[in-house]
Design a protein around this motif. Structure first.
Motif, PDB file in Angstrom:
ATOM      1  N   SER A  18       0.839  -1.203   0.000  1.00  0.00           N
ATOM      2  CA  SER A  18       0.000   0.000   0.000  1.00  0.00           C
ATOM      3  C   SER A  18       0.870   1.248   0.000  1.00  0.00           C
ATOM      4  O   SER A  18       2.069   1.197   0.288  1.00  0.00           O
ATOM      5  N   GLU A  19       0.250   2.374  -0.283  1.00  0.00           N
ATOM      6  CA  GLU A  19       0.959   3.648  -0.292  1.00  0.00           C
ATOM      7  C   GLU A  19       1.474   4.028   1.097  1.00  0.00           C
ATOM      8  O   GLU A  19       2.402   4.806   1.221  1.00  0.00           O
ATOM      9  N   GLU A  20       0.870   3.458   2.143  1.00  0.00           N
ATOM     10  CA  GLU A  20       1.285   3.770   3.515  1.00  0.00           C
ATOM     11  C   GLU A  20       2.468   2.915   3.986  1.00  0.00           C
ATOM     12  O   GLU A  20       2.970   3.107   5.097  1.00  0.00           O
ATOM     13  N   ALA A  21       2.896   1.967   3.161  1.00  0.00           N
ATOM     14  CA  ALA A  21       4.005   1.094   3.564  1.00  0.00           C
ATOM     15  C   ALA A  21       5.220   1.940   3.922  1.00  0.00           C
ATOM     16  O   ALA A  21       5.545   2.915   3.255  1.00  0.00           O
ATOM     17  N   ARG A  22       5.879   1.552   4.993  1.00  0.00           N
ATOM     18  CA  ARG A  22       7.063   2.269   5.508  1.00  0.00           C
ATOM     19  C   ARG A  22       8.272   1.899   4.664  1.00  0.00           C
ATOM     20  O   ARG A  22       8.427   0.726   4.276  1.00  0.00           O
ATOM     21  N   ILE A  23       9.119   2.871   4.346  1.00  0.00           N
ATOM     22  CA  ILE A  23      10.316   2.582   3.562  1.00  0.00           C
ATOM     23  C   ILE A  23      11.567   3.160   4.229  1.00  0.00           C
ATOM     24  O   ILE A  23      11.493   4.102   5.020  1.00  0.00           O
ATOM     25  N   TRP A  24      12.690   2.557   3.873  1.00  0.00           N
ATOM     26  CA  TRP A  24      14.011   3.031   4.268  1.00  0.00           C
ATOM     27  C   TRP A  24      14.863   2.997   3.015  1.00  0.00           C
ATOM     28  O   TRP A  24      14.902   1.995   2.304  1.00  0.00           O
ATOM     29  N   ILE A  25      15.566   4.086   2.753  1.00  0.00           N
ATOM     30  CA  ILE A  25      16.395   4.184   1.546  1.00  0.00           C
ATOM     31  C   ILE A  25      17.861   4.270   1.951  1.00  0.00           C
ATOM     32  O   ILE A  25      18.238   5.096   2.779  1.00  0.00           O
ATOM     33  N   TYR A  26      18.665   3.424   1.322  1.00  0.00           N
ATOM     34  CA  TYR A  26      20.102   3.430   1.544  1.00  0.00           C
ATOM     35  C   TYR A  26      20.790   3.725   0.212  1.00  0.00           C
ATOM     36  O   TYR A  26      20.887   2.850  -0.653  1.00  0.00           O
ATOM     37  N   PRO A  27      21.250   4.979   0.039  1.00  0.00           N
ATOM     38  CA  PRO A  27      21.945   5.331  -1.208  1.00  0.00           C
ATOM     39  C   PRO A  27      23.393   4.855  -1.166  1.00  0.00           C
ATOM     40  O   PRO A  27      24.070   4.975  -0.143  1.00  0.00           O
ATOM     41  N   CYS A  28      23.843   4.319  -2.259  1.00  0.00           N
ATOM     42  CA  CYS A  28      25.212   3.823  -2.349  1.00  0.00           C
ATOM     43  C   CYS A  28      26.094   4.883  -3.000  1.00  0.00           C
ATOM     44  O   CYS A  28      25.668   5.578  -3.920  1.00  0.00           O
ATOM     45  N   ASN A  29      27.328   4.989  -2.539  1.00  0.00           N
ATOM     46  CA  ASN A  29      28.248   5.980  -3.096  1.00  0.00           C
ATOM     47  C   ASN A  29      28.711   5.630  -4.509  1.00  0.00           C
ATOM     48  O   ASN A  29      29.368   6.427  -5.160  1.00  0.00           O
ATOM     49  N   ARG A  30      28.369   4.454  -4.976  1.00  0.00           N
ATOM     50  CA  ARG A  30      28.649   4.066  -6.358  1.00  0.00           C
ATOM     51  C   ARG A  30      27.575   3.093  -6.818  1.00  0.00           C
ATOM     52  O   ARG A  30      26.853   2.516  -5.993  1.00  0.00           O
ATOM     53  N   LYS A  31      27.484   2.906  -8.132  1.00  0.00           N
ATOM     54  CA  LYS A  31      26.591   1.868  -8.641  1.00  0.00           C
ATOM     55  C   LYS A  31      27.171   0.511  -8.273  1.00  0.00           C
ATOM     56  O   LYS A  31      28.384   0.339  -8.228  1.00  0.00           O
ATOM     57  N   PHE A  32      26.287  -0.429  -7.988  1.00  0.00           N
ATOM     58  CA  PHE A  32      26.757  -1.792  -7.825  1.00  0.00           C
ATOM     59  C   PHE A  32      27.106  -2.319  -9.210  1.00  0.00           C
ATOM     60  O   PHE A  32      26.401  -2.053 -10.184  1.00  0.00           O
ATOM     61  N   TYR A  33      28.207  -3.039  -9.288  1.00  0.00           N
ATOM     62  CA  TYR A  33      28.663  -3.567 -10.567  1.00  0.00           C
ATOM     63  C   TYR A  33      27.722  -4.675 -11.030  1.00  0.00           C
ATOM     64  O   TYR A  33      27.137  -5.388 -10.206  1.00  0.00           O
ATOM     65  N   PRO A  34      27.579  -4.838 -12.357  1.00  0.00           N
ATOM     66  CA  PRO A  34      26.670  -5.883 -12.862  1.00  0.00           C
ATOM     67  C   PRO A  34      26.926  -7.260 -12.246  1.00  0.00           C
ATOM     68  O   PRO A  34      25.985  -7.979 -11.933  1.00  0.00           O
ATOM     69  N   LEU A 143      15.229  10.766   2.608  1.00  0.00           N
ATOM     70  CA  LEU A 143      14.680  10.802   3.959  1.00  0.00           C
ATOM     71  C   LEU A 143      13.170  10.548   3.987  1.00  0.00           C
ATOM     72  O   LEU A 143      12.571  10.517   5.059  1.00  0.00           O
ATOM     73  N   ILE A 144      12.574  10.358   2.828  1.00  0.00           N
ATOM     74  CA  ILE A 144      11.132  10.102   2.802  1.00  0.00           C
ATOM     75  C   ILE A 144      10.830   8.791   3.513  1.00  0.00           C
ATOM     76  O   ILE A 144      11.717   7.950   3.667  1.00  0.00           O
ATOM     77  N   GLN A 145       9.555   8.583   3.904  1.00  0.00           N
ATOM     78  CA  GLN A 145       9.252   7.449   4.773  1.00  0.00           C
ATOM     79  C   GLN A 145       8.141   6.518   4.300  1.00  0.00           C
ATOM     80  O   GLN A 145       7.912   5.490   4.933  1.00  0.00           O
ATOM     81  N   THR A 146       7.432   6.856   3.234  1.00  0.00           N
ATOM     82  CA  THR A 146       6.347   5.981   2.782  1.00  0.00           C
ATOM     83  C   THR A 146       6.493   5.669   1.291  1.00  0.00           C
ATOM     84  O   THR A 146       7.167   6.389   0.555  1.00  0.00           O
ATOM     85  N   LYS A 147       5.827   4.605   0.885  1.00  0.00           N
ATOM     86  CA  LYS A 147       5.828   4.235  -0.523  1.00  0.00           C
ATOM     87  C   LYS A 147       5.210   5.357  -1.359  1.00  0.00           C
ATOM     88  O   LYS A 147       5.689   5.656  -2.453  1.00  0.00           O
ATOM     89  N   TYR A 148       4.166   5.992  -0.843  1.00  0.00           N
ATOM     90  CA  TYR A 148       3.551   7.111  -1.560  1.00  0.00           C
ATOM     91  C   TYR A 148       4.584   8.207  -1.816  1.00  0.00           C
ATOM     92  O   TYR A 148       4.691   8.729  -2.926  1.00  0.00           O
ATOM     93  N   ASP A 149       5.345   8.548  -0.788  1.00  0.00           N
ATOM     94  CA  ASP A 149       6.374   9.579  -0.939  1.00  0.00           C
ATOM     95  C   ASP A 149       7.438   9.140  -1.950  1.00  0.00           C
ATOM     96  O   ASP A 149       7.927   9.956  -2.730  1.00  0.00           O
ATOM     97  N   LEU A 150       7.795   7.871  -1.929  1.00  0.00           N
ATOM     98  CA  LEU A 150       8.775   7.353  -2.877  1.00  0.00           C
ATOM     99  C   LEU A 150       8.279   7.568  -4.311  1.00  0.00           C
ATOM    100  O   LEU A 150       9.017   8.020  -5.176  1.00  0.00           O
ATOM    101  N   GLU A 151       7.019   7.259  -4.533  1.00  0.00           N
ATOM    102  CA  GLU A 151       6.457   7.365  -5.878  1.00  0.00           C
ATOM    103  C   GLU A 151       6.222   8.808  -6.322  1.00  0.00           C
ATOM    104  O   GLU A 151       6.179   9.078  -7.514  1.00  0.00           O
ATOM    105  N   ASN A 152       6.074   9.719  -5.365  1.00  0.00           N
ATOM    106  CA  ASN A 152       5.707  11.094  -5.728  1.00  0.00           C
ATOM    107  C   ASN A 152       6.727  12.173  -5.372  1.00  0.00           C
ATOM    108  O   ASN A 152       6.703  13.248  -5.975  1.00  0.00           O
ATOM    109  N   PHE A 153       7.594  11.913  -4.407  1.00  0.00           N
ATOM    110  CA  PHE A 153       8.471  12.977  -3.922  1.00  0.00           C
ATOM    111  C   PHE A 153       9.934  12.564  -3.774  1.00  0.00           C
ATOM    112  O   PHE A 153      10.713  13.291  -3.167  1.00  0.00           O
ATOM    113  N   TRP A 154      10.292  11.426  -4.287  1.00  0.00           N
ATOM    114  CA  TRP A 154      11.669  10.975  -4.143  1.00  0.00           C
ATOM    115  C   TRP A 154      12.587  11.657  -5.157  1.00  0.00           C
ATOM    116  O   TRP A 154      13.629  12.182  -4.807  1.00  0.00           O
TER     117      TRP A 154
END
Length: 167
Positions: A18-34, A143-154
């Protein structure tokens, strides 16, 4: 005879949360290699299965741009500090194994053409000052916290993010 039942977290397709699902985002300092992607996905999926033993714990993940690890949960019970601690320990293990940075939330991820950049805030401010990036540059608000935010404000222009104070 004694039967032991071990309940695993239920891993589902990210799309059905659902759009209310809680999320955590971990950005990597580089792309993961194939050559790292399949092993990384397997590790993440195994972590999710063992993450929480509540039978109503539903979790998922996405690996976006081969750079952002995004966990999501949805359950009738609260995600506990113990669950968060497990997640952070897992991320620390990934950092060590892949020799990457995943926990530094004070860096800026932004699009430059088709590429995603990862810069320290101080360096990002210099890029703004030098007009190498501008108010239309797309930034990632990790720093967003919901799936809705991920889809609309990430992924938004700087002017629509908390980074706008640097303009």
């Amino acid at each position: 005879m004694v039967f032991l039942f071990y309940i695993f977290a239920t891993m589902v397709d990210f799309k059905i949360l659902s759009e209310e699902a809680r999320i955590w985002i971990y950005p990597c300092n580089r792309k993961f290699y194939p050559q790292e992607i399949e092993g990384l996905k397997t590790k993440i999926e195994n972590f999710i299965k063992d993450w929480n033993n509540d039978d109503d714990f539903i979790a998922s993940y996405q690996l976006l741009y081969n750079r952002f690890i995004i966990f999501s949960t949805e359950s009738t019970s609260e995600v506990t500090s113990k669950d968060i601690d497990k997640q952070v320990v897992f991320i620390l293990q990934l950092q060590q194994e892949y020799e990457v940075e995943l926990l530094d939330k004070m860096n800026v991820c932004f699009k430059q053409g088709e590429h995603i950049q990862y810069k320290e805030i101080k360096e990002f401010k210099k890029l703004l000052k030098n007009k190498s990036v501008n108010d239309k540059t797309i930034v990632f608000d990790n720093l967003i916290q919901t799936k809705y935010d991920l889809e609309n404000f990430w992924e938004v222009p700087i002017t629509e993010s908390w980074y706008n104070r640097f303009l």
